[in-house]
Design an enzyme around this catalytic site. Sequence first.
Site, mmCIF file in Angstrom:
data_model
loop_
_atom_site.group_PDB
_atom_site.id
_atom_site.type_symbol
_atom_site.label_atom_id
_atom_site.label_comp_id
_atom_site.label_asym_id
_atom_site.label_seq_id
_atom_site.Cartn_x
_atom_site.Cartn_y
_atom_site.Cartn_z
ATOM 1 N N TYR A 159 0.837 -1.205 0.000
ATOM 2 C CA TYR A 159 0.000 0.000 0.000
ATOM 3 C C TYR A 159 0.867 1.249 0.000
ATOM 4 O O TYR A 159 0.637 2.185 -0.772
ATOM 5 C CB TYR A 159 -0.913 -0.012 1.223
ATOM 6 C CG TYR A 159 -1.877 1.149 1.275
ATOM 7 C CD1 TYR A 159 -3.008 1.172 0.460
ATOM 8 C CD2 TYR A 159 -1.660 2.220 2.137
ATOM 9 C CE1 TYR A 159 -3.897 2.241 0.487
ATOM 10 C CE2 TYR A 159 -2.546 3.291 2.183
ATOM 11 C CZ TYR A 159 -3.660 3.300 1.363
ATOM 12 O OH TYR A 159 -4.536 4.352 1.405
ATOM 13 N N LYS A 163 1.119 4.140 -3.051
ATOM 14 C CA LYS A 163 0.765 5.543 -2.861
ATOM 15 C C LYS A 163 1.960 6.472 -3.100
ATOM 16 O O LYS A 163 1.790 7.605 -3.557
ATOM 17 C CB LYS A 163 0.166 5.753 -1.471
ATOM 18 C CG LYS A 163 -1.170 5.046 -1.282
ATOM 19 C CD LYS A 163 -2.209 5.468 -2.320
ATOM 20 C CE LYS A 163 -3.558 4.833 -2.094
ATOM 21 N NZ LYS A 163 -4.571 5.280 -3.072
#
Length: 254
Positions: A159, A163
């Site tokens: 994750y 990002k």
Amino acid sequence: MSPALGNAIVTGAAQGIGRSIALRLASDGFNVAVNDIPEKSAELDSLVDEIRRKGRKCLKHEGDVSQDNTVKDMIEAVVGQYGSLDVMVANAGIAGPYRKKITEVTAEQFDQVMAVNTRSTFLCYKFAGLQMIKQGGGGRIIGACSIAGKKAMPSQAPYSASKFAVRGLTQAAALEFGSHGITVNAYAPGAINTPMLRAPAKSQEESDTMMERFKQMSPLHMLGSPEDISNLVSFLASKDSQFITGSNGGIFFD
């Protein structure tokens, strides 16, 4: 019905931040096309009804936006029915494996998170940019980053990596599209009270403990709401944000 301010697409719109963004843009006066995966069809139907009750036109487009054809078909449908694409919000995302060290994450899990969070953002930026350049009237492209795109989150390597990549894509697109009057920005929220934030919890007690921990991390000692993000997106989609792309008019990015 008053003339629309323009036409917008919001991906990952079935719930949480995406749903709030779609409703806010409709309230602002945009026609809104909403997207999510087929498993979220019922939630999308409810959203479409709510947007139309606001007096705006709304298209539903199911599909995986990490696939080229899904994004191209969605943009073609909006332009075919409404005449233009003026705002693209690449909001779709997943948290992926939670509380797993890098050594425990499989390549398949890593690829899935990168596909949904990063590849879909790339495709939305690319094909929205092509359409807006073709139209010649500028536009607004907005992506979903995260505090994890500024500082890695423990036990969430995929994750965090996805990002951080969104930040890079956003800055590169801002540089390339700026001469066409297209701004490109990404919102990077902290802890927002959504189903995705609560999903890792295995019980209500664990969920409440997690939420309290997130509150204490904030100087305000509170969780954000989806509306806090849709308020920002509303501004970024407006004419008032014409000098914001990256930061400080695009001279310095953060």
